[in-house]
Design a protein around this motif. Structure first.
Motif, PDB file in Angstrom:
ATOM      1  N   LYS A  11       0.833  -1.214   0.000  1.00  0.00           N
ATOM      2  CA  LYS A  11       0.000   0.000   0.000  1.00  0.00           C
ATOM      3  C   LYS A  11       0.862   1.257   0.000  1.00  0.00           C
ATOM      4  O   LYS A  11       0.566   2.219  -0.711  1.00  0.00           O
ATOM      5  CB  LYS A  11      -0.943   0.008   1.202  1.00  0.00           C
ATOM      6  N   ALA A  14       2.411   1.714  -3.452  1.00  0.00           N
ATOM      7  CA  ALA A  14       1.414   2.093  -4.458  1.00  0.00           C
ATOM      8  C   ALA A  14       0.859   3.496  -4.242  1.00  0.00           C
ATOM      9  O   ALA A  14       0.700   4.258  -5.197  1.00  0.00           O
ATOM     10  CB  ALA A  14       0.276   1.073  -4.469  1.00  0.00           C
ATOM     11  N   GLU A  15       0.566   3.854  -2.997  1.00  0.00           N
ATOM     12  CA  GLU A  15      -0.155   5.098  -2.745  1.00  0.00           C
ATOM     13  C   GLU A  15       0.734   6.294  -2.411  1.00  0.00           C
ATOM     14  O   GLU A  15       0.319   7.428  -2.611  1.00  0.00           O
ATOM     15  CB  GLU A  15      -1.187   4.875  -1.632  1.00  0.00           C
ATOM     16  N   ILE A  16       1.918   6.040  -1.890  1.00  0.00           N
ATOM     17  CA  ILE A  16       2.798   7.161  -1.531  1.00  0.00           C
ATOM     18  C   ILE A  16       4.027   7.194  -2.438  1.00  0.00           C
ATOM     19  O   ILE A  16       4.846   8.090  -2.349  1.00  0.00           O
ATOM     20  CB  ILE A  16       3.206   7.080  -0.036  1.00  0.00           C
ATOM     21  N   CYS A  59      -2.964   6.853   4.154  1.00  0.00           N
ATOM     22  CA  CYS A  59      -2.789   5.684   3.290  1.00  0.00           C
ATOM     23  C   CYS A  59      -3.246   4.403   3.988  1.00  0.00           C
ATOM     24  O   CYS A  59      -3.871   3.544   3.375  1.00  0.00           O
ATOM     25  CB  CYS A  59      -1.321   5.577   2.880  1.00  0.00           C
TER      26      CYS A  59
END
Length: 86
Positions: A11, A14-16, A59
């Protein structure tokens, strides 16, 4: 869904846009209730520590509902390189 070190790592990447993530389950019996993370991301550049931590918390908002303890260290790639050189 069980919270795993891999889930947290994926995660954050992918998100940060993390370029390096260390995740350690620090629960006494590895029951996924306590984690320690190191997150290195270029998105942290120019942001104060509190804002970086908020980015990570946002996140992982769903996961943090089930985690009892969460310790984080957030660095830019430049800070990470300096720390590794010491």
């Amino acid at each position: 869904m069980a919270i795993t070190t891999d889930l947290i790592r994926e995660k954050l990447i992918a998100e940060i846009g993390a370029v390096h993530v260390d995740v350690e389950d620090t629960s006494p019996n590895r029951c996924a209730a306590s984690f320690k993370v190191l997150v290195v991301s270029p998105q942290f550049e120019g942001k104060p520590l509190l804002q970086r931590h908020r980015m990570v918390n946002t996140c992982l908002a769903e996961e943090l509902k089930e985690i009892h303890a969460f310790e984080q260290k957030t660095l830019t790639p430049e800070q990470w390189e300096k720390q590794k050189a010491q």
